[in-house]
Design a protein around this motif. Structure first.
Motif, PDB file in Angstrom:
ATOM      1  N   ILE A 142       0.816  -1.217   0.000  1.00 33.36           N
ATOM      2  CA  ILE A 142       0.000   0.000   0.000  1.00 33.36           C
ATOM      3  C   ILE A 142       0.851   1.270   0.000  1.00 33.36           C
ATOM      4  O   ILE A 142       0.608   2.188  -0.775  1.00 33.36           O
ATOM      5  N   GLU A 143       1.854   1.332   0.868  1.00 35.35           N
ATOM      6  CA  GLU A 143       2.631   2.568   0.996  1.00 35.35           C
ATOM      7  C   GLU A 143       3.530   2.843  -0.200  1.00 35.35           C
ATOM      8  O   GLU A 143       3.832   3.993  -0.484  1.00 35.35           O
ATOM      9  N   ASP A 144       3.941   1.817  -0.912  1.00 36.16           N
ATOM     10  CA  ASP A 144       4.796   1.980  -2.087  1.00 36.16           C
ATOM     11  C   ASP A 144       3.927   2.340  -3.294  1.00 36.16           C
ATOM     12  O   ASP A 144       3.165   1.496  -3.782  1.00 36.16           O
ATOM     13  N   PRO A 145       4.013   3.589  -3.791  1.00 37.00           N
ATOM     14  CA  PRO A 145       3.138   4.011  -4.901  1.00 37.00           C
ATOM     15  C   PRO A 145       3.304   3.168  -6.163  1.00 37.00           C
ATOM     16  O   PRO A 145       2.334   2.897  -6.873  1.00 37.00           O
ATOM     17  N   GLU A 146       4.524   2.728  -6.446  1.00 35.97           N
ATOM     18  CA  GLU A 146       4.766   1.913  -7.635  1.00 35.97           C
ATOM     19  C   GLU A 146       4.079   0.549  -7.510  1.00 35.97           C
ATOM     20  O   GLU A 146       3.468   0.059  -8.459  1.00 35.97           O
ATOM     21  N   MET A 147       4.183  -0.053  -6.320  1.00 36.36           N
ATOM     22  CA  MET A 147       3.528  -1.344  -6.087  1.00 36.36           C
ATOM     23  C   MET A 147       2.014  -1.175  -6.169  1.00 36.36           C
ATOM     24  O   MET A 147       1.317  -2.002  -6.776  1.00 36.36           O
ATOM     25  N   GLN A 148       1.514  -0.123  -5.562  1.00 39.65           N
ATOM     26  CA  GLN A 148       0.086   0.181  -5.605  1.00 39.65           C
ATOM     27  C   GLN A 148      -0.412   0.216  -7.048  1.00 39.65           C
ATOM     28  O   GLN A 148      -1.425  -0.398  -7.389  1.00 39.65           O
ATOM     29  N   LYS A 149       0.327   0.928  -7.895  1.00 39.41           N
ATOM     30  CA  LYS A 149      -0.038   1.074  -9.305  1.00 39.41           C
ATOM     31  C   LYS A 149      -0.032  -0.279 -10.018  1.00 39.41           C
ATOM     32  O   LYS A 149      -0.949  -0.587 -10.790  1.00 39.41           O
ATOM     33  N   ARG A 150       0.996  -1.083  -9.751  1.00 38.83           N
ATOM     34  CA  ARG A 150       1.085  -2.408 -10.388  1.00 38.83           C
ATOM     35  C   ARG A 150      -0.108  -3.282 -10.011  1.00 38.83           C
ATOM     36  O   ARG A 150      -0.713  -3.941 -10.873  1.00 38.83           O
ATOM     37  N   LEU A 151      -0.437  -3.296  -8.710  1.00 39.81           N
ATOM     38  CA  LEU A 151      -1.558  -4.117  -8.245  1.00 39.81           C
ATOM     39  C   LEU A 151      -2.873  -3.632  -8.843  1.00 39.81           C
ATOM     40  O   LEU A 151      -3.678  -4.439  -9.332  1.00 39.81           O
ATOM     41  N   LEU A 152      -3.078  -2.333  -8.826  1.00 36.84           N
ATOM     42  CA  LEU A 152      -4.318  -1.743  -9.332  1.00 36.84           C
ATOM     43  C   LEU A 152      -4.488  -2.004 -10.824  1.00 36.84           C
ATOM     44  O   LEU A 152      -5.572  -2.361 -11.281  1.00 36.84           O
ATOM     45  N   GLU A 153      -3.419  -1.838 -11.587  1.00 36.90           N
ATOM     46  CA  GLU A 153      -3.517  -2.017 -13.034  1.00 36.90           C
ATOM     47  C   GLU A 153      -3.652  -3.492 -13.424  1.00 36.90           C
ATOM     48  O   GLU A 153      -4.277  -3.807 -14.436  1.00 36.90           O
ATOM     49  N   THR A 154      -3.083  -4.368 -12.627  1.00 36.16           N
ATOM     50  CA  THR A 154      -3.107  -5.793 -12.971  1.00 36.16           C
ATOM     51  C   THR A 154      -4.435  -6.450 -12.601  1.00 36.16           C
ATOM     52  O   THR A 154      -4.968  -7.251 -13.365  1.00 36.16           O
ATOM     53  N   ASN A 155      -4.953  -6.116 -11.415  1.00 40.03           N
ATOM     54  CA  ASN A 155      -6.216  -6.714 -10.971  1.00 40.03           C
ATOM     55  C   ASN A 155      -6.884  -5.771  -9.972  1.00 40.03           C
ATOM     56  O   ASN A 155      -6.709  -5.902  -8.765  1.00 40.03           O
ATOM     57  N   PRO A 156      -7.664  -4.818 -10.470  1.00 43.79           N
ATOM     58  CA  PRO A 156      -8.278  -3.834  -9.575  1.00 43.79           C
ATOM     59  C   PRO A 156      -9.214  -4.443  -8.539  1.00 43.79           C
ATOM     60  O   PRO A 156      -9.293  -3.966  -7.413  1.00 43.79           O
ATOM     61  N   ASN A 157      -9.926  -5.502  -8.896  1.00 43.49           N
ATOM     62  CA  ASN A 157     -10.841  -6.131  -7.937  1.00 43.49           C
ATOM     63  C   ASN A 157     -10.087  -6.751  -6.761  1.00 43.49           C
ATOM     64  O   ASN A 157     -10.482  -6.593  -5.612  1.00 43.49           O
ATOM     65  N   ALA A 158      -9.016  -7.458  -7.049  1.00 46.05           N
ATOM     66  CA  ALA A 158      -8.223  -8.059  -5.971  1.00 46.05           C
ATOM     67  C   ALA A 158      -7.549  -6.982  -5.139  1.00 46.05           C
ATOM     68  O   ALA A 158      -7.433  -7.108  -3.914  1.00 46.05           O
ATOM     69  N   PHE A 159      -7.123  -5.904  -5.784  1.00 46.96           N
ATOM     70  CA  PHE A 159      -6.499  -4.814  -5.033  1.00 46.96           C
ATOM     71  C   PHE A 159      -7.523  -4.160  -4.103  1.00 46.96           C
ATOM     72  O   PHE A 159      -7.224  -3.859  -2.950  1.00 46.96           O
ATOM     73  N   ARG A 160      -8.741  -3.967  -4.585  1.00 44.39           N
ATOM     74  CA  ARG A 160      -9.801  -3.422  -3.722  1.00 44.39           C
ATOM     75  C   ARG A 160     -10.029  -4.350  -2.528  1.00 44.39           C
ATOM     76  O   ARG A 160     -10.167  -3.901  -1.396  1.00 44.39           O
ATOM     77  N   ASP A 161     -10.042  -5.664  -2.778  1.00 41.65           N
ATOM     78  CA  ASP A 161     -10.224  -6.623  -1.688  1.00 41.65           C
ATOM     79  C   ASP A 161      -9.066  -6.566  -0.697  1.00 41.65           C
ATOM     80  O   ASP A 161      -9.254  -6.761   0.507  1.00 41.65           O
ATOM     81  N   MET A 162      -7.862  -6.304  -1.198  1.00 36.86           N
ATOM     82  CA  MET A 162      -6.699  -6.170  -0.325  1.00 36.86           C
ATOM     83  C   MET A 162      -6.876  -4.960   0.605  1.00 36.86           C
ATOM     84  O   MET A 162      -6.660  -5.050   1.817  1.00 36.86           O
ATOM     85  N   VAL A 163      -7.274  -3.839   0.024  1.00 42.97           N
ATOM     86  CA  VAL A 163      -7.507  -2.624   0.816  1.00 42.97           C
ATOM     87  C   VAL A 163      -8.594  -2.895   1.855  1.00 42.97           C
ATOM     88  O   VAL A 163      -8.464  -2.526   3.029  1.00 42.97           O
ATOM     89  N   THR A 164      -9.659  -3.574   1.441  1.00 48.59           N
ATOM     90  CA  THR A 164     -10.750  -3.921   2.355  1.00 48.59           C
ATOM     91  C   THR A 164     -10.253  -4.807   3.494  1.00 48.59           C
ATOM     92  O   THR A 164     -10.661  -4.631   4.646  1.00 48.59           O
ATOM     93  N   THR A 165      -9.376  -5.742   3.180  1.00 48.91           N
ATOM     94  CA  THR A 165      -8.846  -6.641   4.208  1.00 48.91           C
ATOM     95  C   THR A 165      -8.060  -5.862   5.252  1.00 48.91           C
ATOM     96  O   THR A 165      -8.196  -6.110   6.461  1.00 48.91           O
ATOM     97  N   PHE A 166      -7.230  -4.923   4.809  1.00 45.34           N
ATOM     98  CA  PHE A 166      -6.499  -4.094   5.774  1.00 45.34           C
ATOM     99  C   PHE A 166      -7.464  -3.307   6.658  1.00 45.34           C
ATOM    100  O   PHE A 166      -7.297  -3.246   7.879  1.00 45.34           O
TER     101      PHE A 166
END
Length: 199
Positions: A142-166
């Motif tokens: 989450i804190e790394d903007p580059e990682m955030q971008k990679r996760l969001l662009e690759t699978n936005p639904n899973a990234f949303r679920d990750m944010v929800t889990t936190f």
């Protein structure tokens, strides 16, 4: 719980089962595969009785939780908290693992999210996840903007679920973190939701 002493007849014996659980001092599980770890699937924590036993005990003391790794000739018994830490360090928080997952694309992001969700499952059923696991995962994903971008662009639904889990881990009291982190996660959730919805 059922009693099957009489062939062909099942009698419910929940009270007897609960009475037996009230006396439990140690819970135990066996890792039955070197291919599947305790955060790969939910059945390990789904069947963990730690908090159930604690709630039934008269003194409300949490039993010691042990896990045996018998997947090699050098079998080891560790506490559940040690096993969760080991799993987090070798998979979820290990760059070789998560970069390998990310290299597979869409499904890899889902696998990372699933592992985070299953780690939180251990908090729910056993209370055996150290705060640093969530804090370090937040730093990596989450804190790394580059990682955030990679996760969001690759699978936005899973990234949303990750944010929800936190957010859920914090909301349930499994993860103590700064207000700044929670605000960032809430803002990020809104951004990801808008992107998924096409707003």
């Amino acid at each position: 719980a059922f009693n099957a002493d009489k062939p062909g007849m099942m009698e419910q014996q929940a009270d007897l089962f609960k009475a037996a659980l009230k006396k439990v001092d140690v819970t135990f599980q066996n890792l039955d595969s070197s291919e599947i770890s305790i955060t790969d699937v939910s059945h390990y924590y789904d069947s963990d009785p730690t908090k159930v036993v604690q709630s039934l005990r008269d003194d409300k003391r949490k039993p010691m939780s042990l896990m045996a790794d018998t997947t090699t000739a050098n079998a080891q018994v560790r506490t559940l908290s040690e096993t969760v830490r080991l799993d987090a360090r070798t998979k979820l928080l290990n760059p070789k693992f998560y970069e390998g997952m990310l290299s597979t694309g869409y499904e890899g992001v889902r696998e990372i999210q699933k592992r985070l969700r299953n780690t939180m499952g251990w908090s729910a059923t056993a209370g055996e996840v150290d705060n640093f696991v969530f804090e370090d995962a937040n730093s990596v994903f989450i804190e790394d903007p580059e990682m955030q971008k990679r996760l969001l662009e690759t699978n936005p639904n899973a990234f949303r679920d990750m944010v929800t889990t936190f957010l859920e881990a914090n909301g349930r009291g499994y993860w103590e973190t700064s207000e700044e982190n929670i605000e960032r996660l809430q803002e990020l959730y809104a951004e990801v939701e808008d992107r998924i919805e096409g707003v």
